[in-house]
Design an enzyme around this catalytic site. Structure first.
Site, PDB file in Angstrom:
ATOM      1  N   ASP A  12       0.973  -0.946   0.179  1.00  0.00           N
ATOM      2  CA  ASP A  12       0.111   0.120   0.653  1.00  0.00           C
ATOM      3  C   ASP A  12       1.077   1.014  -0.081  1.00  0.00           C
ATOM      4  O   ASP A  12       2.434   0.974   0.291  1.00  0.00           O
ATOM      5  CB  ASP A  12      -1.007  -0.104   1.120  1.00  0.00           C
TER       6      ASP A  12
HETATM    7  C1  BGC Z   1      -5.238   3.015  -0.435  1.00  0.00           C
HETATM    8  C2  BGC Z   1      -5.442   2.668  -0.702  1.00  0.00           C
HETATM    9  C3  BGC Z   1      -4.527   3.167  -2.429  1.00  0.00           C
HETATM   10  C4  BGC Z   1      -3.746   4.228  -2.298  1.00  0.00           C
HETATM   11  C5  BGC Z   1      -2.752   4.536  -3.696  1.00  0.00           C
HETATM   12  C6  BGC Z   1      -3.686   4.518  -0.053  1.00  0.00           C
HETATM   13  O1  BGC Z   1      -4.128   5.269   0.775  1.00  0.00           O
HETATM   14  O2  BGC Z   1      -5.220   2.649   1.594  1.00  0.00           O
HETATM   15  O3  BGC Z   1      -6.379   1.675  -0.661  1.00  0.00           O
HETATM   16  O4  BGC Z   1      -5.281   2.294  -3.846  1.00  0.00           O
HETATM   17  O5  BGC Z   1      -4.028   4.498  -1.217  1.00  0.00           O
HETATM   18  O6  BGC Z   1      -3.843   5.534  -4.079  1.00  0.00           O
END
Ligand code: BGC
Length: 760
Positions: free
Chosen positions: A232
């Site tokens: 993530d």
């Molecule tokens: C989120 C993800 C997301 C990623 C990219 C993170 O803060 O938890 O779900 O895909 O950011 O935006």
């Protein structure tokens, strides 16, 4: 590109080039290596629309992304219980990605809704792992049918937003397997996502990113995952250890510093170069899978996709309550009340936020209808009752034959990044509903929210429609349902409890500091409410229709089976009403008697069928071992305990209409290790062991002493049953203290004999 060619390509890369491939070039791209023809590959959020950022990148929904189509969020699409529909939605997203040059869309998000308070529940599917993994699998299949990858997320046990980057989810092994891993398992095994996104949090003390057990042993070893694992955004905490654990791609980018750590670790011998090579191969495999299947003719037809979003929305709207008020007639004078009728709450905040190319509200959708009037009712920007708007709304309600109040949670109540403090709707909305219901007997509430809310006014309104966060076309879909142009067919993928205090994780959510103990264990959602026989507002699986369905002829192809066999179950469903409609047939399995603590019933399959009035269809399910099994921590595997199981067909977890009992025999005997503390009762389970015990332990209260030979007083004080119960729980060493002719050495010898018997 074949695996061989990719290996050959990797062999031509320098150490630095390989290390650089393991983290993003920027917010949304993987690194390119031009001299070798390796292109950069773009990934974008997801999951319910394309959030492609051309300009300034961010992962919080702050900066703009391209104009796109916002589909209903996961909370709603799960309620459709329609796998084909999710596959169609996925294919539409895949086509959009092809048209926009996006190789992987970051979703679906399958984290279990452990508590109604989780800020990201709107993105998640269900409190039930089967629903989550089946719906996710269907979406993945759709996206990937267009040669675009998915990233099932957030792996693992990421069920709150509070302290999400440092919290430590303490979950026992059985619960992890039965609930939290299971939400991913089916989708990974069946739909084979190209990538998996690893979560921020720790699991039992170790960051998900660093967790070899889950990233490698479970994901790859047991489930056969072959794609790459990405972090993530910002979930990497120790680059070298993470790589060893199985985290291939760091996102977004450490600006090269972590790449240097990787290269340094290889040079110092701390990291085997083959580990790095494998990660690079996995990444390149996906980069080229997309590159070689680019569809240059793909088009992102926003208007067409808006219509798909509307059809999806129609199946995500759950009719929760209907005391004869719905559907409304087009001749009836109807007051639409509430700001969300004109400006619907249709998506959540954060990384999934879509820049919608157009929005259809219920007011827009009813534009041509003279019988519909609108009053704003409240202003959610104010967070307080607006007396002027309230008075206007009451007037409109009084002058109409029915009032439809569009209410729910304001955007600032639920979003990525924080959790809700309670389950309440804004007080000014509750007040509006109470007051309108007091002047208009035909009051209906349409809710826009991503997670359950308390409904203090439930007994005073005649209808409740849960529209969830239904995407940019939600207004049209809601109108179709309200006026009966579409028959509602969605079901709740989660329980609506009466109040927050009733929820299973209430005492422990959101933890103490970083420590979050999942003490409710496997009893999440209906598994808890059903076991407690607790009164709920609306049970898991509940959802009404404008027609009626009858169930009959539940049959099984065998009444006895082994846990290695499959069981075919079929049931007839008939549309007994006057309108065509769709029904979600829910199959639960209940273990009638068990030595382990189990839920009353668990959903093991479901099917959605469309039926014309009077039509009957036979729905067939095939169950395998997992439908009867629990996760045994003794063997670290799934296990079925021999005995009777009930196959239950239900309209919800609380409305079981047909049952059939089958006997399943286990082909696996759980290992038993006897010790001097093993109870007599546990020995009795194995007749061979019991015989040895009876031969060995003699004298005192264990000797042969028929009841007749004891005095009446003795018999009154301790009946045979009481005596048997005492002995049942007596450890093997117990008789020494109660007159048996035994020493501790004799007991140990007995234990050795019993263990030898086990091994024989
Ligand atoms: C989120 C993800 C997301 C990623 C990219 C993170 O803060 O938890 O779900 O895909 O950011 O935006």
């Amino acid at each position: 590109m074949t695996a061989e060619k990719i290996r050959e390509l990797v062999s031509r890369m320098t150490l630095e080039e390989k290390a650089s491939l393991c983290s993003g070039a920027d917010f949304w791209h993987t690194e390119a290596v031009e001299r070798l023809g390796i292109p950069a590959s773009m990934v974008s959020d997801g999951p319910h629309g394309l959030r492609k950022q051309d300009q300034e990148g961010d992962h919080l929904g702050v900066n703009d992304s391209i104009k796109a189509v916002c589909f209903p969020a996961g909370c709603g699409t799960a309620a459709s219980f329609n796998r084909e529909l999710l596959t169609e939605m996925g294919a539409t997203l895949g086509e959009e990605c092809q048209a926009e040059g996006v190789s992987v869309i970051l979703g679906p998000a399958v984290n279990i809704k452990r508590s109604p308070l989780c800020g990201r529940n709107f993105e998640y599917y269900s409190e039930d792992p089967l629903v989550a993994s089946e719906m996710a699998g269907a979406l993945i299949q759709g996206v990937q049918s267009k040669n675009v990858g998915t990233s099932i997320k957030h792996f693992l046990a990421n069920n709150q937003e509070t302290r999400r980057m440092s919290s430590d989810s303490r979950v026992d092994e059985r619960t992890l397997h039965e609930i939290y891993l299971a939400a991913f398992e089916g989708a990974v095994k069946k739909a084979k996502p190209w990538t998996v996104m690893c979560s921020y949090n720790k699991i039992n003390g170790l960051y998900a990113a660093q967790n070899h057990q889950y990233l490698t042993e479970t994901l790859r070893g047991q489930w056969g995952f072959e794609g790459y694992v990405m972090s993530d955004w910002g979930a990497v905490n120790n680059r070298v250890e993470d790589l060893k654990a199985g985290l291939d791609l760091e996102m977004p980018s450490s600006g090269g510093s972590n790449d240097r750590l990787i290269a340094g670790a290889v040079l110092s011998g701390e990291l085997e170069e083959s580990v790095l090579d494998t990660a690079v191969e996995r990444i390149l495999n996906i980069v080229f899978r997309y590159e070689e299947n680019r569809d240059r003719n793909a088009v992102f037809d926003r208007d067409k996709d808006h219509e798909t979003a509307r059809r999806v929305a129609e199946e995500t709207i759950v009719l929760l309550k209907n005391e004869g008020v719905l559907p409304l007639s087009e001749r009836q004078k109807v007051a639409f009340i509430g700001k969300y009728a004109a400006a619907p709450r249709y998506q959540g905040g954060g990384s999934s936020h879509i820049n919608s190319h157009k929005i259809t509200s219920a007011v827009d959708a009813a534009a041509g209808m003279d019988n519909v009037i609108y009053a704003q009712g409240y202003d959610d920007a104010k967070d307080a009752t607006d007396e002027g708007l309230l008075a206007e709304a009451l007037q409109a309600a009084q002058n109409a034959e029915a009032a439809v109040i569009f209410a729910g949670l304001p955007e600032k109540y639920e979003s990525e990044g924080f959790d809700r403090p309670n389950m309440a709707m804004p007080a000014y909305q509750n007040e509006l509903i109470e007051k309108v219901a007091a002047v208009q007997p035909n009051t209906i509430v349409v809710l826009h929210n991503g997670s359950p809310v308390e409904m203090p006014w439930i007994d005073r309104v005649k209808g409740v429609v849960e529209a969830y966060l239904g995407g940019q076309a939600v207004g049209g879909a809601v109108c179709d349902i309200l006026f009966g142009r579409v028959n509602p067919s969605a079901k709740l993928p989660e329980t609506f409890p009466r109040r927050l205090e009733d929820t299973p994780s209430y005492l422990y959510y959101i933890g103490e500091g970083d420590v979050v103990e999942y003490r409710e264990g496997i009893f999440v959602g209906y598994r808890y409410y059903d076991k407690k026989k607790m009164d709920v507002l609306f049970p898991f699986g509940h959802g009404l229709s404008y027609t009626t369905f009858a169930y009959s002829d539940l049959t099984v192809d065998k009444e006895r089976l082994q846990d290695t066999d499959t069981l075919r179950v079929s049931v007839d469903v008939t549309n007994t009403g006057a309108m065509a409609g769709k029904e979600v047939v829910q199959l639960y399995v209940a273990d009638k008697e068990s030595t382990v603590i189990r839920p009353v019933r668990e959903l093991r399959d479901f099917a959605k069928v469309e039926l014309a009035p009077g039509e009957t269809k036979t729905v067939t399910f095939t169950l395998d071992k997992r439908a009867f099994a629990y996760y045994s921590v003794k063997i670290h595997d799934w296990h079925v305990e021999t005995g009777e199981f009930e196959i239950q067909i239900g309209r919800s977890s609380r409305d079981i209409v047909l049952t059939k009992t089958v006997t399943v025999e286990s082909t696996v005997k759980l290992p038993v290790v006897y010790t001097t503390d093993t109870t007599m009762g546990d020995v009795r389970r194995d007749p061979r062991a019991w015989k040895v015990l009876q031969e060995t332990v003699t004298g005192g209260m264990f000797g042969p002493e028929p009841e007749g030979e004891r005095s009446d007083a003795a018999n009154e004080a301790l009946s045979d049953e009481m005596m048997a119960a005492m002995i049942e729980y007596m450890p093997l060493r117990g008789p020494i203290s109660f007159g048996a002719q035994m020493t501790m050495a004799d007991v140990q010898a007995l234990v050795d004999r019993l263990n030898a018997l086990e091994e024989s």
